[in-house]
Design an enzyme around this catalytic site. Structure first.
Site, PDB file in Angstrom:
ATOM      1  N   SER A 127       0.836  -1.210   0.000  1.00 39.94           N
ATOM      2  CA  SER A 127       0.000   0.000   0.000  1.00 39.94           C
ATOM      3  C   SER A 127       0.868   1.256   0.000  1.00 39.94           C
ATOM      4  O   SER A 127       0.614   2.216  -0.730  1.00 39.94           O
ATOM      5  CB  SER A 127      -0.890   0.029   1.246  1.00 39.94           C
ATOM      6  OG  SER A 127      -1.832  -1.006   1.188  1.00 39.94           O
ATOM      7  N   GLY A 135      -5.782  -4.093  -8.095  1.00 39.82           N
ATOM      8  CA  GLY A 135      -6.950  -3.265  -7.772  1.00 39.82           C
ATOM      9  C   GLY A 135      -6.543  -1.928  -7.177  1.00 39.82           C
ATOM     10  O   GLY A 135      -7.175  -0.899  -7.440  1.00 39.82           O
ATOM     11  N   SER A 145     -13.622   0.748   2.639  1.00 39.86           N
ATOM     12  CA  SER A 145     -12.583   0.523   1.631  1.00 39.86           C
ATOM     13  C   SER A 145     -11.584   1.673   1.609  1.00 39.86           C
ATOM     14  O   SER A 145     -11.937   2.811   1.301  1.00 39.86           O
ATOM     15  CB  SER A 145     -13.215   0.365   0.252  1.00 39.86           C
ATOM     16  OG  SER A 145     -12.211   0.479  -0.747  1.00 39.86           O
ATOM     17  N   GLN A 199      -9.321   1.871  -0.533  1.00 38.93           N
ATOM     18  CA  GLN A 199      -9.107   2.234  -1.936  1.00 38.93           C
ATOM     19  C   GLN A 199     -10.107   3.299  -2.365  1.00 38.93           C
ATOM     20  O   GLN A 199      -9.751   4.250  -3.072  1.00 38.93           O
ATOM     21  CB  GLN A 199      -9.229   0.998  -2.829  1.00 38.93           C
ATOM     22  CG  GLN A 199      -8.089   0.010  -2.579  1.00 38.93           C
ATOM     23  CD  GLN A 199      -8.179  -1.229  -3.431  1.00 38.93           C
ATOM     24  OE1 GLN A 199      -9.167  -1.441  -4.143  1.00 38.93           O
ATOM     25  NE2 GLN A 199      -7.154  -2.057  -3.370  1.00 38.93           N
ATOM     26  N   ASP A 231      -6.804  -8.316   4.276  1.00 40.23           N
ATOM     27  CA  ASP A 231      -6.065  -9.185   3.347  1.00 40.23           C
ATOM     28  C   ASP A 231      -5.531 -10.441   4.024  1.00 40.23           C
ATOM     29  O   ASP A 231      -4.943 -11.295   3.374  1.00 40.23           O
ATOM     30  CB  ASP A 231      -4.897  -8.410   2.725  1.00 40.23           C
ATOM     31  CG  ASP A 231      -5.390  -7.324   1.771  1.00 40.23           C
ATOM     32  OD1 ASP A 231      -6.507  -7.450   1.244  1.00 40.23           O
ATOM     33  OD2 ASP A 231      -4.647  -6.340   1.568  1.00 40.23           O
TER      34      ASP A 231
END
Ligand code: S3P
Length: 438
Positions: free
Chosen positions: A23, A95, A168, A170, A320
């Site tokens: 990340s 992603g 999320s 993201q 994850d």
């Protein structure tokens, strides 16, 4: 396809160092590419996902150079000055690259086509196209809001206030990155906290970003038309990669392993808490700060694990790590119950059904529910493994590594159908494992 059979190696002993955080590596390149001047990065993860981000930033005008192992130099173009890419942006399996870059581009006058591999092309993008459309970007997606897709960024874009409908990081990051080049204040409200690397790093690069707790929610505000200042960044080790070795050392009798340089940001450290609650012996040594993040070396010893009911509130801080937690649960004593994990169905694969099938194939007792798995562990006995069948990993690196660890803790071994996707996040995984087992 590159199949491999993983079998019991004997105790894991010694010292390893995990690669840089995925990340943080993505964000280092993206923010470096927006800061005018030279950003230096050490400890960058050189996995395929991060290389997809590097290639995309080059295609939009930044200079992104590798100087040596993990050591990179970036010359950025400035917020608002990204160039029109001359070809489709190939996001591979990533992603994070896709969703964060869509955010970055949403407030630039750029038209771009995003493509990805078979796994990425199944993943939902509506969660980012929806808020970014509100900011003025336009999208033409494949059916179901998926890749391949074309987008046209908005100039000028419009600031929004957006409450995340899914937990999320993201989606949060996509909106904040779009806010960087949007006049005014863009606000993201997080009912459930997710990893906060974007907030920490945007601040580190000099963006005006505030975080406030309001009625139990995190309210994040970023002021647009920011100017970013280049940085020197040391990327801490990835707790999501360390996870495979932590669980391997816990479940393989006689193991005692030191894993160096593990990032312990509280928004990422859920697995370690859950494993400790299961009876896992995991000790922090030499706690320190690296790149503005808490880091320690972990001393992990083989432990008799007990099944647990995992509080769904910890899910975002170990999102994850569920595939490898399921492996730990399959070897624990008693029942482990997980719930609230719908998000796992839209990761690189449907991680609930793929792990249920893979672990069942290796002899574990697993029940799949709508939003989790219920696992009856062996009580420390090795799993049966499977002498004749191949585990289907569905292009998912974390399934491949999790089932490799299941193989190490099995009688007959586990054959993973394709180890190539491991290189997306942890290219040295097998080398490190073979070094310990040797
Ligand atoms: C990531 C956020 C998480 C995680 C992914 C990396 C990030 O995804 O699964 O591996 O770097 O922001 P979601 O935001 O979809 O949960």
């Amino acid at each position: 396809m590159k199949p491999r059979r993983f079998t019991a190696p004997g105790p894991l002993r010694g010292r390893i160092r995990v690669p840089g955080d995925k990340s943080i590596s993505h964000r280092s390149i993206m923010l470096g590419a927006l800061a005018v001047g030279e950003t230096r990065i050490s400890g960058l993860l050189e996995g395929e996902d991060v290389l997809s981000t590097a290639a995309a930033m080059r295609a939009m005008g930044a200079s992104v150079e590798r100087l040596g192992e993990g050591s990179w130099r970036i010359h950025g173009v400035g917020v608002g000055a990204l160039l029109q890419p001359g070809h489709a942006l190939d996001m591979g399996n990533s992603g994070t690259s896709t969703r964060l870059l869509m955010g970055l581009l949403a407030s630039h006058p750029i038209t771009a086509c995003f493509v990805g591999d078979a796994s990425l092309s199944k993943r939902p993008m509506g969660r980012v196209t929806e808020p970014l459309s509100r900011m003025g970007a336009e999208f033409t997606t494949s059916p179901g809001g998926r890749l391949p897709l074309m987008m046209r960024g908005a100039a000028p874009s419009v600031p929004i206030e957006y409450r995340l409908p899914v937990a999320s990081a993201q989606v949060k990051s996509a909106v904040l990155l779009a806010g960087l080049n949007t006049a005014g204040t863009t606000t993201v409200i997080e009912p459930v906290p997710t990893r906060d690397h974007s907030e920490r790093m945007l601040r580190g690069f000099g963006a005006e970003l505030e975080v406030e707790e309001l009625n139990g929610e995190r309210v994040i505000r970023i002021r647009g038309e920011a100017e970013l200042t280049p940085q020197v960044i040391e990327v801490p080790g990835d707790p999501s990669s360390a996870a495979f070795f932590i669980v391997a050392a816990l479940v393989i009798p006689g193991s005692e392993l030191i894993i160096e340089n593990v990032g312990l940001n509280p928004t990422r450290a859920g697995l370690i808490e859950v494993l400790r609650a299961m009876g896992g012996s995991i000790e922090d040594l030499n706690a320190r700060e690296v790149g503005g993040e808490p880091v320690a070396d972990l001393l992990v010893k083989h432990s008799a694990l007990k099944g647990i009911t995992v509080d769904p509130a910890v899910a975002p801080s170990m999102i994850d790590e569920f595939p490898i937690l399921f492996v730990a649960a399959a070897l624990a004593e008693g029942r482990t119950v997980t719930t609230g994990l719908e998000e796992l169905r839209v990761k690189e694969s449907d991680r609930l059904s793929v792990m249920a099938a893979a672990l069942t194939g290796a002899g574990a007792r697993v029940t799949e529910t709508e939003d989790g798995l219920i696992i009856e562990g062996t009580g420390g006995e090795p799993l049966r493994g499977s002498a004749n069948s191949r585990t289907k990993t569905q292009l998912d690196h974390r399934i491949a590594m999790s089932m490799a660890v299941a193989g190490l803790a099995s009688r007959d071994g586990v054959e993973v159908d394709d180890t190539r996707p491991i290189a997306t996040s942890f290219p040295m995984f097998e080398v490190l494992l073979d070094g310990l087992a040797g």
